[in-house]
Design an enzyme around this catalytic site. Structure first.
Site, PDB file in Angstrom:
ATOM      1  CD  GLU A 127      10.745  53.270  86.349  1.00  0.00           C
ATOM      2  OE1 GLU A 127      11.786  53.532  85.718  1.00  0.00           O
ATOM      3  OE2 GLU A 127      10.269  52.134  86.451  1.00  0.00           O
ATOM      4  CB  ALA A 267      21.012  54.943  84.798  1.00  0.00           C
ATOM      5  CG  MET A 268      14.658  57.346  84.489  1.00  0.00           C
ATOM      6  SD  MET A 268      13.716  55.878  85.023  1.00  0.00           S
ATOM      7  CE  MET A 268      12.461  55.845  83.749  1.00  0.00           C
ATOM      8  CG  HIS A 302      19.438  48.040  82.750  1.00  0.00           C
ATOM      9  ND1 HIS A 302      19.004  46.820  83.191  1.00  0.00           N
ATOM     10  CD2 HIS A 302      18.485  48.932  83.129  1.00  0.00           C
ATOM     11  CE1 HIS A 302      17.839  46.957  83.811  1.00  0.00           C
ATOM     12  NE2 HIS A 302      17.505  48.234  83.791  1.00  0.00           N
ATOM     13  CD  GLU A 303      18.947  52.595  82.871  1.00  0.00           C
ATOM     14  OE1 GLU A 303      17.751  52.730  82.538  1.00  0.00           O
ATOM     15  OE2 GLU A 303      19.300  52.037  83.931  1.00  0.00           O
ATOM     16  CG  HIS A 306      14.820  49.961  80.314  1.00  0.00           C
ATOM     17  ND1 HIS A 306      13.933  48.947  80.607  1.00  0.00           N
ATOM     18  CD2 HIS A 306      15.491  50.216  81.476  1.00  0.00           C
ATOM     19  CE1 HIS A 306      14.068  48.597  81.888  1.00  0.00           C
ATOM     20  NE2 HIS A 306      15.016  49.349  82.429  1.00  0.00           N
TER      21      HIS A 306
END
Ligand code: TRP
Ligand code: ZN
Length: 890
Positions: A127, A267-268, A302-303, A306
């Site tokens: 991303e 983070a992703m 959060h991740e 997603h």
């Protein structure tokens, strides 16, 4: 001559892709020094495209093309052509299979986008547009494909990971092996991930509400295996919470997290394989502060969230970024509120928003939460898209109410599962499910800037009515001069001498059903509106914007008495804190006025009524200790600066210091009592209660250290030496480093040396050691920072190190960074010029403090601008840096 300016991408130019990619088969063959990527795509013309395309343009960057074949035929010169960052193939049929073989060099990839090497492992970050650095592709979020990935590497990298489920593994000759992963969910390329390394892991399992078992693994370098438990516990809490609050279950058999030390952001959320900055996943009491523990919990959640808000339902294009980020920040913020204290979390979020986001919204990079244009999308992962985006979702949730909001999100996930959609689609789902008209509300998506509310009131004793007149306005921003009125929810109540008054708003029903009728939400939709309350028996003090119900600046002429009443009596915890901040601001403003006249604050003191009010807070046993700590913490220099028209760096710094010293002296007994009643031998826990008591105790220590008495300094040094957790150790070290008292200075030198000796092998702890020195408010810090750049502990390629040293100095140390001779600005420009080619994303982010040049006095303006111009004159500016520098100078 400079190279031609990079081109601007506009939302209004969006077009659907010409081709779709049904399946993507990757073969990633990792060797020392190079990696071969073979990519097989099943392409098909997009039936939704306006015209049937006869050529295909793929994106690619820093790739060496080895070969290209279409339906088995090797393509030759003339069959295709290269563009700046693309490859176009001519005469493409309705459907076909394309195989590209490219060669890449992860070892020399310093941008940390695409496939790169971090310490001992290979990993990816795709991303927003990093996949094009791995292979030629339709690298846009509305092209969703089913991925199968074969990773091949030397056996010195025993762990080979990618998205989805492991379907096969085995030997690949001479000390090599492979693994094949298949992800059954279609996804855009930005959610692709791959990892190869010598990693250890912890494992747990989670049983979903429908009874499926999910394996959970966290992969780290073996040395960090003892720091994974908190992340695992947080993950399981998040998984349960998303089931309970949003009805969302996890959808694969395995969920993996990998910790990487070189990482551009936090983070992703790659499908099934989240990749984390070590700073957002590793935690243990000896090495990690309370803030660190909370960050891990929040980012892991959060991740994970997603997976639904971002992955199952993704973005049509990057202008829609807030669709996933604003919503997911709102979700993780509510999760953290449920795990700890709701009011405390709200205070923390609002503090962040009002300092960094408000400043961004008032500067040259201001943009709506759904931007209309960009040059480099990486520049739009901003406080506005994330934090203001979350505030917009919060307003929607509050306007709809719990039940309707849930109906709305259910409809959104149902309707758009597997699709790439827009923020418009999100709002439509909420409107459809609730029956509410949200057309005016949508302006929050397209208009930038922080709305300002000017409130006046009138009490009519004879009629027993109380009127509130609220005017809204919004300052012009780069893309929009004249704003239309926003739809603004204003949560409020009225305080009388004995507490909350009942509310009889003219033209609407009292609300005894959902509350005791002392709280309501006014909906402001016009440029100016008057709300009249009846049966008001005394002149009330209005409690406005309770819970910070909208991201706006509210002005009402509160007297000190009003604020003291609100601080001690309001039924809304957030408002009580807000009143404490307003009181602090009033005191600091008074000091600033004195300083600006005399350039001296000798003998500055506070009024007895103010001191009494703060004392009552310290003695109020009904308050959460964390709230007491925050109420006793004065507004930050950054927040005061945001509120100022022209930032007077010295006046702000010295005035705030003077008020702090005055409070320390006036309340010394209370601070001493709090500090001494704390038991430093209690074992560490990262619970909300324990964190709260610790933070209040450390606030007390910070005040006591301003008195410069030997007892406090010795106590601080004791806390440094004997603290059984990093929160206490760091709090003490920070106070020693920032104290002007000679004894504290002596201790601080010894403590810094001791600290480094003790922790030099823990990278994340060394980062804290760098930050505490870079943040030192005393003179000469810049030379210290320069020296640290040469220290063996520093690594100019590691973003965490850059942020800890350069970032901490330029963003958290105004008095030194903005030193009148401009040396701080020149220093930052040097660093940016060096980073521009090495890591454009980090270079561009570091620019932020210079972009605010227009807020400073004339001399500083010229100095800051000169550095921006120096950067702009550099050859080969990255798009990232170019965009921010040119917009700042425009
Ligand atoms: N999507 C990520 C998140 O908010 C953030 C992200 C965007 C990111 N671009 C990145 C992370 C680049 C690392 C590097 O959760
Ligand atoms: Zn995110």
């Amino acid at each position: 001559m400079n190279a031609p300016a990079p081109k601007t991408i506009y939302l209004k130019d969006y077009q659907v892709p010409d081709y779709l990619i049904d399946t993507t088969d990757l073969n990633v063959d990792i060797h020392d020094g190079y990696t071969l990527v073979s990519c097989m795509l099943a392409l098909r013309r997009n039936p939704a495209a306006k015209q049937a395309a006869t050529e295909l343009t793929l994106q690619g960057a820093d790739l060496e093309l080895v070969s290209l074949s279409l339906d088995g035929r090797l393509l030759e010169e003339g069959d295709y052509t290269f563009g700046e960052e693309s490859l176009t193939i001519f005469n493409t049929p309705e459907t076909f299979t394309l195989i590209t073989i490219t060669k890449i060099k992860p070892e020399s990839n310093t941008s940390l986008e695409g496939l790169y090497r971090s310490r001992t492992m290979y990993c990816t970050q795709c991303e927003a547009e990093g996949f094009r650095k791995i292979t030629y592709y339709l690298d846009r979020p509305d092209v969703m494909s089913e991925f199968t990935t074969k990773v091949i590497a030397d056996k010195k990298y025993p762990v080979l990971l990618s998205n989805g489920n492991l379907i096969e593994q085995g030997d690949a000759g001479e000390e090599r092996h492979y693994a094949i992963w298949h992800d059954p969910f279609k996804k855009p390329a930005y959610l692709f991930a791959l990892v190869a390394g010598d990693l250890a892991h912890i494992e747990d399992s989670f049983s979903t509400s429908s009874g499926r078992a999910v394996t959970l693994r966290i992969f780290v370098e073996p040395k960090d295996l003892d720091k994974c438990d908190h992340a695992m516990a947080s993950l399981k809490h998040a998984m349960r919470w998303d089931e309970e609050v949003y009805g969302r279950e996890y959808d694969l058999d395995i969920f993996m997290i990998v910790a990487v030390d070189d990482f551009n952001m936090g983070a992703m959320e790659n499908k099934g394989l989240n990749i984390f900055n070590t700073s957002c996943v590793l935690a243990k009491p000896e090495t990690t502060t309370d803030v660190g523990f909370q960050r891990v919990e929040g980012v892991v959640a959060h991740e994970y969230f997603h997976n639904w808000s971002g992955n199952r339902v993704t973005c049509r294009d990057w202008f829609q970024l807030s669709l996933k980020e604003g919503f997911t920040v709102y979700r993780d913020s509510e999760f953290s509120a449920d795990m700890g204290s709701r009011t405390v979390k709200r205070v923390e979020d609002v503090t962040l928003l009002r300092t960094l986001q408000f400043a961004e919204d008032a500067g040259p990079m201001a943009h709506p939460i759904r931007p209309e244009s960009y040059i480099e999308i990486s520049n739009f992962y901003t406080m506005t898209v994330y934090e203001k985006g979350a505030e917009v979702i919060r307003m929607l949730a509050n306007l709809l109410g719990k039940e309707n909001f849930r109906k709305g999100t259910d409809l959104y996930f149902d309707r758009h599962d597997g699709q790439a959609v827009t923020t418009e689609d999100f709002v439509t789902a909420l409107a459809d499910a609730s029956g509410r008209d949200l057309s005016q509300f949508k302006r929050w998506y397209s208009q930038a800037g922080t709305p300002r509310l000017d409130v006046t009131d009138y009490y009519d004793e004879d009629a027993q009515t109380y009127s509130l007149t609220i005017k809204q306005s919004c300052p012009p921003t780069p893309e929009c001069q004249n704003k239309l009125p926003f739809h603004i929810p204003i949560a409020m109540g009225l305080l009388g001498s004995a507490g909350d008054l009942p509310l009889y708003l003219q033209g609407s029903q009292p609300d005894f059903e959902t509350s005791d009728n002392t709280h309501r939400v006014l909906e402001l939709t016009d440029a100016e509106q008057t709300f009249v309350f009846e049966r008001v028996q005394e002149k009330p003090v209005p409690s406005l914007l309770r819970g910070f119900s909208a991201p706006v600046k509210l002005n009402y002429a509160y007297s000190t008495r009003d604020l003291i009443l609100l601080m001690s009596r309001d039924s809304d915890g957030f408002s009580r804190w807000e009143a404490s901040q307003q009181l602090g601001l009033q005191a600091i403003s008074a000091a600033m006025a004195a300083y600006q006249q005399e350039r001296s604050l000798d003998g500055f003191s506070l009024s007895a009524q103010l001191v009494d009010a703060y004392r009552r807070v310290l003695q109020d046993a009904s308050l959460d200790q964390a709230m007491v700590a925050y109420m006793l913490t004065l507004p930050s220099e950054a927040y005061i600066s945001e509120l100022a028209d022209v930032i007077d760096v010295e006046a702000i710094h010295y005035s705030r210091q003077a008020v702090r010293k005055a409070l320390a002296n006036a309340l010394a007994d209370d601070f001493t009592r709090i500090y001494q009643s704390y038991d430093h031998r209690q074992p560490y826990a990262a619970t909300a209660d324990a964190i709260a008591t610790r933070s209040l105790k450390n606030v007390a220590l910070a005040y006591l250290m301003l008195i410069h008495d030997e007892g406090s300094i010795r106590a601080c040094e004791q806390q440094y030496r004997h603290g059984n957790n990093m929160t206490d150790v760091m709090a003490a070290l920070t106070q020693l480093v920032n104290s002007e008292a000679p004894l504290a200075q002596e201790y601080s030198l010894a403590a810094l040396a001791d600290f480094f000796g003790r922790w030099q092998h823990e990278s994340l702890v060394v980062n804290q050691w760098l930050s505490v020195q870079a943040g030192c408010q005393l003179p000469d810090t810049l030379s210290r920072v320069r020296a640290l750049l040469q220290h063996s502990a520093y690594d100019g390629k590691n973003p965490n190190k850059i942020r800890s040293l350069i970032g901490a100095f330029c963003n958290g140390n105004a008095i030194n960074f903005h030193s009148g001779n401009g040396e701080g600005y020149a220093f930052l420009a040097d660093q940016i010029i060096q980073l521009n080619r090495q890591n454009p994303q980090i270079a561009s982010r570091l620019l932020t403090p210079l972009t605010k040049w227009k807020k400073y006095d004339h001399v500083r303006q010229q100095l800051m601008k000169a550095q921006l111009e120096r950067i702009r004159a550099e050859p080969e500016l990255s798009k990232d840096v170019f965009e921010v520098v040119s917009k700042s100078l425009a």
